[in-house]
Design an enzyme around this catalytic site. Structure first.
Site, PDB file in Angstrom:
ATOM      1  N   ARG A  38      46.787  40.218  30.077  1.00  0.00           N
ATOM      2  CA  ARG A  38      45.934  40.454  31.444  1.00  0.00           C
ATOM      3  C   ARG A  38      46.278  41.867  32.244  1.00  0.00           C
ATOM      4  O   ARG A  38      45.712  42.202  33.071  1.00  0.00           O
ATOM      5  CB  ARG A  38      46.337  39.451  32.340  1.00  0.00           C
ATOM      6  CG  ARG A  38      45.846  37.987  31.787  1.00  0.00           C
ATOM      7  CD  ARG A  38      45.607  36.899  32.907  1.00  0.00           C
ATOM      8  NE  ARG A  38      46.747  36.803  33.957  1.00  0.00           N
ATOM      9  CZ  ARG A  38      46.610  36.468  35.102  1.00  0.00           C
ATOM     10  NH1 ARG A  38      45.323  35.944  35.631  1.00  0.00           N
ATOM     11  NH2 ARG A  38      47.820  36.299  35.890  1.00  0.00           N
ATOM     12  N   ASP A  39      47.211  42.559  31.537  1.00  0.00           N
ATOM     13  CA  ASP A  39      47.408  43.879  32.317  1.00  0.00           C
ATOM     14  C   ASP A  39      47.789  44.883  31.246  1.00  0.00           C
ATOM     15  O   ASP A  39      49.037  45.771  31.396  1.00  0.00           O
ATOM     16  CB  ASP A  39      48.491  43.862  33.227  1.00  0.00           C
ATOM     17  CG  ASP A  39      48.403  44.899  34.344  1.00  0.00           C
ATOM     18  OD1 ASP A  39      47.454  45.627  34.294  1.00  0.00           O
ATOM     19  OD2 ASP A  39      49.692  45.230  34.986  1.00  0.00           O
ATOM     20  N   VAL A  40      46.964  45.021  30.227  1.00  0.00           N
ATOM     21  CA  VAL A  40      47.434  46.163  28.936  1.00  0.00           C
ATOM     22  C   VAL A  40      46.932  47.415  29.498  1.00  0.00           C
ATOM     23  O   VAL A  40      45.621  47.509  29.981  1.00  0.00           O
ATOM     24  CB  VAL A  40      46.394  45.673  27.830  1.00  0.00           C
ATOM     25  CG1 VAL A  40      46.836  46.816  26.823  1.00  0.00           C
ATOM     26  CG2 VAL A  40      46.902  44.162  27.181  1.00  0.00           C
ATOM     27  N   ASN A  92      52.241  49.992  30.380  1.00  0.00           N
ATOM     28  CA  ASN A  92      52.938  49.041  29.930  1.00  0.00           C
ATOM     29  C   ASN A  92      53.031  48.905  28.473  1.00  0.00           C
ATOM     30  O   ASN A  92      53.328  48.035  27.844  1.00  0.00           O
ATOM     31  CB  ASN A  92      52.154  47.771  30.280  1.00  0.00           C
ATOM     32  CG  ASN A  92      52.317  47.236  31.729  1.00  0.00           C
ATOM     33  OD1 ASN A  92      53.366  47.765  32.485  1.00  0.00           O
ATOM     34  ND2 ASN A  92      51.366  46.436  32.299  1.00  0.00           N
ATOM     35  N   THR A 117      45.018  45.901  36.378  1.00  0.00           N
ATOM     36  CA  THR A 117      44.812  47.093  36.904  1.00  0.00           C
ATOM     37  C   THR A 117      43.123  47.388  36.504  1.00  0.00           C
ATOM     38  O   THR A 117      42.769  47.348  35.514  1.00  0.00           O
ATOM     39  CB  THR A 117      45.502  48.089  36.005  1.00  0.00           C
ATOM     40  OG1 THR A 117      46.840  47.684  36.022  1.00  0.00           O
ATOM     41  CG2 THR A 117      45.314  49.566  36.540  1.00  0.00           C
TER      42      THR A 117
END
Length: 182
Positions: free
Chosen positions: A49-51, A55, A105
């Site tokens: 959910r936040d690739v 990260n 993001t």
């Protein structure tokens, strides 16, 4: 105490700040590694959910590590909560919706996550991979906008400028099509 693996390297965001964009072959190598990691996570029922580039850590030996599974959604956890509390998975998802909507993001977040936060599955990570692949090869994200609503309006109504326009060399059309499909 917590014991964690010591990792030495730089985030993809740091690398892109220094180099602007990567070669097509370096981009493909990193994206392939990212896809392998996400495939393992997805098979285990985990959606990151936040690739995003900050990260993703490129180790000193060139390997890629995916970091920060802090807002990852565990599909199995939703199913277990539903079973334990005798709820439908949709009811559990509805209760998790507020968190799901605020997590991520926007520049790398699939638009359906914004519009329908209760419908989260591995495809949203694949969308993020496409945005990262575009950025790696073009030197910029596919869409840039200051607020999430405007950004998602662009994503839903416009096509990004072709990767090849941002480079001084041709990018194989099959690769451009693959990134678009993501």
């Amino acid at each position: 105490f917590i014991v964690m693996e010591w990792l030495s390297g730089r985030t993809l965001e740091e690398i892109l700040q220094e180099r602007t964009r990567l070669s097509v072959s370096d981009s493909l190598e990193l994206v392939a590694s990212l896809l392998d990691t996400l495939d393992a996570a997805h098979r285990a029922g985990i959606v990151h959910r936040d690739v995003k580039p900050s990260n993703l850590l490129v180790l000193d030996d060139g390997r890629l590590k995916v970091l920060d599974f802090g807002i990852a959604l565990l599909q199995r956890a939703r199913e277990e909560l539903a079973r334990d509390f005798e709820l439908q998975v949709e009811e559990v998802t509805e209760h998790l919706g507020e968190v799901a909507n605020s997590a991520g993001t926007p520049m790398y977040m699939a638009p359906e996550r914004y519009r329908e936060p209760n419908k989260i599955d591995p495809r949203s990570d694949i969308y993020s991979v496409g945005c990262i692949a575009y950025f790696l090869m073009s030197g910029r994200p596919p869409f840039i906008e200051c607020d999430p609503e405007s950004l998602f309006a662009l994503v839903l109504t416009e096509e990004p400028i072709s990767i090849g326009v941002h480079r001084d060399q041709d990018v194989p059309s099959v690769l451009i099509d693959l990134v678009k499909k993501c």
